[in-house]
Design a protein around this motif. Sequence first.
Motif, PDB file in Angstrom:
ATOM      1  N   LEU A 169      20.245  19.921  45.728  1.00 40.10           N
ATOM      2  CA  LEU A 169      21.507  19.613  46.397  1.00 40.10           C
ATOM      3  C   LEU A 169      21.973  18.166  46.341  1.00 40.10           C
ATOM      4  O   LEU A 169      22.957  17.847  46.545  1.00 40.10           O
ATOM      5  CB  LEU A 169      21.130  19.901  47.960  1.00 40.10           C
ATOM      6  N   PRO A 170      21.082  17.191  46.433  1.00 41.80           N
ATOM      7  CA  PRO A 170      21.327  15.812  46.126  1.00 41.80           C
ATOM      8  C   PRO A 170      22.066  15.716  44.896  1.00 41.80           C
ATOM      9  O   PRO A 170      23.075  14.849  44.551  1.00 41.80           O
ATOM     10  CB  PRO A 170      20.076  15.006  45.964  1.00 41.80           C
ATOM     11  N   LEU A 171      21.674  16.258  43.615  1.00 41.31           N
ATOM     12  CA  LEU A 171      22.334  16.304  42.469  1.00 41.31           C
ATOM     13  C   LEU A 171      24.085  16.862  42.684  1.00 41.31           C
ATOM     14  O   LEU A 171      24.930  16.382  42.175  1.00 41.31           O
ATOM     15  CB  LEU A 171      21.680  17.062  41.253  1.00 41.31           C
ATOM     16  N   ALA A 172      23.962  18.047  43.507  1.00 38.18           N
ATOM     17  CA  ALA A 172      25.297  18.667  43.666  1.00 38.18           C
ATOM     18  C   ALA A 172      26.092  17.701  44.478  1.00 38.18           C
ATOM     19  O   ALA A 172      27.288  17.610  44.172  1.00 38.18           O
ATOM     20  CB  ALA A 172      25.299  19.912  44.226  1.00 38.18           C
ATOM     21  N   PHE A 173      25.838  17.317  45.627  1.00 35.45           N
ATOM     22  CA  PHE A 173      26.756  16.443  46.464  1.00 35.45           C
ATOM     23  C   PHE A 173      26.937  15.179  45.990  1.00 35.45           C
ATOM     24  O   PHE A 173      27.839  14.432  45.829  1.00 35.45           O
ATOM     25  CB  PHE A 173      25.887  16.201  47.812  1.00 35.45           C
ATOM     26  N   GLY A 174      25.836  14.577  45.317  1.00 32.38           N
ATOM     27  CA  GLY A 174      26.092  13.193  44.532  1.00 32.38           C
ATOM     28  C   GLY A 174      27.000  13.453  43.391  1.00 32.38           C
ATOM     29  O   GLY A 174      27.696  12.640  43.148  1.00 32.38           O
ATOM     30  N   GLY A 175      27.307  14.424  42.730  1.00 32.13           N
ATOM     31  CA  GLY A 175      28.027  14.531  41.591  1.00 32.13           C
ATOM     32  C   GLY A 175      29.323  15.149  41.683  1.00 32.13           C
ATOM     33  O   GLY A 175      30.157  15.254  41.014  1.00 32.13           O
ATOM     34  N   GLY A 179      32.783  18.801  46.998  1.00 28.72           N
ATOM     35  CA  GLY A 179      33.785  18.391  47.890  1.00 28.72           C
ATOM     36  C   GLY A 179      34.937  18.255  46.698  1.00 28.72           C
ATOM     37  O   GLY A 179      34.852  18.987  45.623  1.00 28.72           O
ATOM     38  N   ASP A 180      36.068  17.529  47.083  1.00 28.03           N
ATOM     39  CA  ASP A 180      37.441  17.477  46.257  1.00 28.03           C
ATOM     40  C   ASP A 180      37.049  16.496  45.145  1.00 28.03           C
ATOM     41  O   ASP A 180      36.835  15.414  45.334  1.00 28.03           O
ATOM     42  CB  ASP A 180      38.570  17.049  47.049  1.00 28.03           C
ATOM     43  N   PRO A 181      36.877  16.932  43.851  1.00 25.41           N
ATOM     44  CA  PRO A 181      36.553  15.954  42.889  1.00 25.41           C
ATOM     45  C   PRO A 181      37.722  15.025  42.606  1.00 25.41           C
ATOM     46  O   PRO A 181      37.316  13.960  42.112  1.00 25.41           O
ATOM     47  CB  PRO A 181      36.444  17.007  41.525  1.00 25.41           C
ATOM     48  N   PHE A 187      30.636   6.129  48.767  1.00 30.51           N
ATOM     49  CA  PHE A 187      29.609   6.221  48.430  1.00 30.51           C
ATOM     50  C   PHE A 187      29.416   7.135  47.164  1.00 30.51           C
ATOM     51  O   PHE A 187      28.673   6.842  46.062  1.00 30.51           O
ATOM     52  CB  PHE A 187      28.478   6.381  49.496  1.00 30.51           C
ATOM     53  N   ILE A 188      29.779   8.401  47.396  1.00 35.02           N
ATOM     54  CA  ILE A 188      29.710   9.367  46.403  1.00 35.02           C
ATOM     55  C   ILE A 188      30.396   8.990  45.426  1.00 35.02           C
ATOM     56  O   ILE A 188      29.961   9.354  43.906  1.00 35.02           O
ATOM     57  CB  ILE A 188      30.106  10.752  46.897  1.00 35.02           C
ATOM     58  N   GLU A 189      31.750   8.364  45.262  1.00 32.93           N
ATOM     59  CA  GLU A 189      32.585   7.785  44.126  1.00 32.93           C
ATOM     60  C   GLU A 189      31.785   6.866  43.332  1.00 32.93           C
ATOM     61  O   GLU A 189      31.882   6.887  41.975  1.00 32.93           O
ATOM     62  CB  GLU A 189      33.711   7.530  44.790  1.00 32.93           C
ATOM     63  N   THR A 190      30.840   6.193  43.859  1.00 30.85           N
ATOM     64  CA  THR A 190      30.217   5.095  43.304  1.00 30.85           C
ATOM     65  C   THR A 190      28.978   5.701  42.285  1.00 30.85           C
ATOM     66  O   THR A 190      28.855   5.119  41.214  1.00 30.85           O
ATOM     67  CB  THR A 190      29.711   4.018  44.247  1.00 30.85           C
ATOM     68  N   THR A 197      25.548  15.988  37.010  1.00 33.58           N
ATOM     69  CA  THR A 197      26.331  16.839  37.470  1.00 33.58           C
ATOM     70  C   THR A 197      27.860  16.337  37.305  1.00 33.58           C
ATOM     71  O   THR A 197      28.758  17.339  37.432  1.00 33.58           O
ATOM     72  CB  THR A 197      26.018  17.171  39.298  1.00 33.58           C
ATOM     73  N   ARG A 198      28.195  15.241  37.617  1.00 33.48           N
ATOM     74  CA  ARG A 198      29.579  14.745  37.566  1.00 33.48           C
ATOM     75  C   ARG A 198      30.029  14.990  36.033  1.00 33.48           C
ATOM     76  O   ARG A 198      31.090  15.392  35.944  1.00 33.48           O
ATOM     77  CB  ARG A 198      29.567  13.160  37.792  1.00 33.48           C
ATOM     78  N   GLY A 199      29.251  14.514  35.073  1.00 30.40           N
ATOM     79  CA  GLY A 199      29.680  14.776  33.723  1.00 30.40           C
ATOM     80  C   GLY A 199      29.863  16.198  33.384  1.00 30.40           C
ATOM     81  O   GLY A 199      30.838  16.858  32.898  1.00 30.40           O
ATOM     82  N   ALA A 200      28.951  17.081  33.861  1.00 30.39           N
ATOM     83  CA  ALA A 200      29.051  18.383  33.809  1.00 30.39           C
ATOM     84  C   ALA A 200      30.324  19.027  34.405  1.00 30.39           C
ATOM     85  O   ALA A 200      30.912  19.969  33.918  1.00 30.39           O
ATOM     86  CB  ALA A 200      27.818  19.231  33.991  1.00 30.39           C
ATOM     87  N   GLY A 201      30.562  18.652  35.585  1.00 32.35           N
ATOM     88  CA  GLY A 201      31.698  19.111  36.440  1.00 32.35           C
ATOM     89  C   GLY A 201      32.964  18.554  35.785  1.00 32.35           C
ATOM     90  O   GLY A 201      33.959  19.327  35.628  1.00 32.35           O
TER      91      GLY A 201
END
Length: 245
Positions: A169-175, A179-181, A187-190, A197-201
């Motif tokens: 869950l932290p990896l999903a929300f943090g990446g 939400g709307d990518p 904070f999440i954007e930082t 998860t962000r790179g994969a997304g």
Amino acid sequence: MSLVLTYARYQFLETVRIPVAVIATVFFPAASMLFFVVPSIGDDPRAATLATASMVVFASMVTCLFQYGAGVAEDRALPWESFVRTLPSGPGPRFAARVLVGTAFVLVAVIPVVVIAVLFTEATLSPVRFAAALGALVVVVVPFTLLGLAIGYSLPAKAATAVATISFLPLAFGGGLMGDPEDLPGFIETIAPFLPTRGAGELIWAAVSDIPVEPLSMVMLGVWTVAAGAAAVVAYRRDEGRRFS
């Protein structure tokens, strides 16, 4: 190859004989689609398509963390695992079999997400972009597979299950998967570019839309992949030395 398929068949049957393991793999991504995506943005084609792509990444991550993390740790506690580790075939066929089985369960977890998107949202995707998304999914599975193996060979079963449960869950929300990518909170954007998860997304989002791939996210995805792979190898060798030396 026959040995790899034999191991894969054994591991697949062993897993499906415990239905809750399969249900847990499918439940979280499908439930997220039904409760978060369908009611809020299901009638927006672009948003629904991006959200479906995010849930595909989420499904892949959850499957790999549980299949390789908790699953490997539980196997290590069995007498059968100790016996198999002494066989002359080496770790190669068993690692390859785990990758095959894990990939199969990734597909199992992704199918309900795609079905829900088709039936209950306005998500759309051309055949070319669908093929590109499948190719991106193969790449996305790699870092999460290595991360799961690192957890599975580093920790006992109960600890590995706990780590796999509290980390997705932290990896999903943090990446930014929940939400709307294109419009993340500050904070999440930082922190998002520094998480795998962000790179994969971004790989999946770029395959299904015109969202660009950011260099920092790709670099960090590579760093996570290398680091997780190194951790998995070290953990495997340490576990082998502890058991058989």
